[in-house]
Design a protein around this motif. Structure first.
Motif, PDB file in Angstrom:
ATOM      1  N   VAL A 100       2.203   1.857  -3.507  1.00 30.58           N
ATOM      2  CA  VAL A 100       1.182   2.472  -4.364  1.00 30.58           C
ATOM      3  C   VAL A 100       1.050   3.958  -4.054  1.00 30.58           C
ATOM      4  N   GLN A 147       0.829  -1.198   0.000  1.00 34.58           N
ATOM      5  CA  GLN A 147       0.000   0.000   0.000  1.00 34.58           C
ATOM      6  C   GLN A 147       0.868   1.254   0.000  1.00 34.58           C
ATOM      7  N   ASN A 189      -1.314  -5.482  -4.119  1.00 33.70           N
ATOM      8  CA  ASN A 189      -1.195  -4.196  -3.423  1.00 33.70           C
ATOM      9  C   ASN A 189      -1.636  -4.253  -1.966  1.00 33.70           C
TER      10      ASN A 189
END
Length: 334
Positions: free
Chosen positions: A63, A60, A217
């Protein structure tokens, strides 16, 4: 691509980033993060994302970091440098950064110290992954290196100029460090949201991969490694993973600072001559203060229950031995 030069468009970018990553990093309020053109805030959050993405593989964060780089181009993070700038010598100081031990506060202080005086300027190298944007550094030869890499690899990651550099670190009780890390990461890592730390340890013992079945992700590639003797295995024991090597590494430090003593960081840095050319670390008058945020605004109890504490101790025997050894050294400051 839409220009982000205006305060309004940058604020929109920040809001999108907050939504993507769930909360303002370091638990700062949205209002603080949304202040127009808050360059230092963006830089600090970027450094935390690099740590989370490249050190433990929290996807995360990767991203969000990619999004931040898209929304805020590298040149937006470059502060104007004075025309006359005296850069300090390179390769002077290495900070060995252990996760959840106050390192981000130290990083922030070092970065600000390098920018405080134009006649004593410097740059900080952070070699933990390629995702962080370095910006345009007026002082191209870094004076300071801050890294999560093993101490024995500092020349490889920091560069040959750091061959004779002074080393220091900040250390925390391993039980408190692991408990803090688990609670810090579970805000984003879904498997830990449904499992107690004791259950996570049981899954590790059974060889279960908690990333199995997750979207890419949603994974955390190296989170489990931080729960079991990370200080011994990763930071200090070297390639052969021996306790003798780890203890030798600690003895080689100019100073080991207990995390609870970070509010005296400037005083300690001066007393142990960490970087005598840098005013903020050399006893000179400075308005900079180190702000330690690890325990502020946290969403969990300070101490685990007795059963969880025993689980942490069983899985961190080497770290506890190393911690007890360090506290008996003359270079350990409490």
């Amino acid at each position: 691509m839409v220009s982000l030069s205006s305060a309004a468009s940058l604020a929109v970018g920040k809001l999108l980033l907050l939504i993507t990553f769930d909360v303002a990093f370091s638990l700062r309020s949205v209002d603080t993060w949304m202040s127009p053109m808050n360059l230092k805030s963006v830089k600090k959050d970027q450094r935390e994302l690099v740590m989370l993405c490249d050190t433990i593989g929290l996807q995360q964060a990767c991203v969000a970091l990619d999004l931040l780089r898209t929304l805020v181009p590298d040149n937006e993070l470059v502060e104007e440098e004075p025309e006359a700038l005296n850069c300090l010598p390179e390769g002077k100081l290495v900070f060995v950064h252990m996760m959840q031990s106050g390192g981000l506060s130290v990083d922030d202080f070092l970065q600000n110290s390098c920018s405080e005086h134009s006649d004593a300027a410097c740059s900080v190298r952070r070699p933990d992954g390629a995702r962080g944007f370095d910006g345009k550094k007026a002082c191209e030869g870094p004076s300071i290196c801050s890294s999560h890499a093993p101490l024995q690899e500092d020349i490889d990651v920091c560069g040959p100029s750091f061959k004779d550099a002074v080393h220091f670190t900040v250390m925390r009780n391993p039980v408190a460090r692991v408990w803090s890390f688990y609670n810090y990461i579970r805000r984003w890592y879904v498997p830990w949201q449904t499992l107690t730390l004791k259950e996570v340890y049981l899954a590790m013992y059974k060889g279960q991969d908690l990333n199995e079945g997750l979207e890419e992700n949603e994974m955390c590639l190296h989170c489990a490694e931080q729960l079991s003797n990370a200080m011994f295995k990763h930071n200090f024991a070297g390639r052969n993973k021996t306790m003798d090597a780890a203890k030798s590494s600690l003895r080689s430090m100019r100073v080991i600072i207990d995390m609870d003593a970070l509010d005296r960081f400037k005083e300690i840095a001066f007393a142990y001559r960490l970087f005598e050319d840098l005013p903020a670390l050399a006893g000179a008058k400075t308005q900079l203060e180190i702000t330690h945020e690890n325990s502020k605004g946290q969403r969990w109890d300070d101490h685990p229950d007795n059963g969880t504490e025993e689980s942490i101790k069983r899985n961190n025997a080497e770290d506890l031995e190393l911690y007890r050894y360090a506290r008996g050294l003359s270079n350990y400051v409490v």
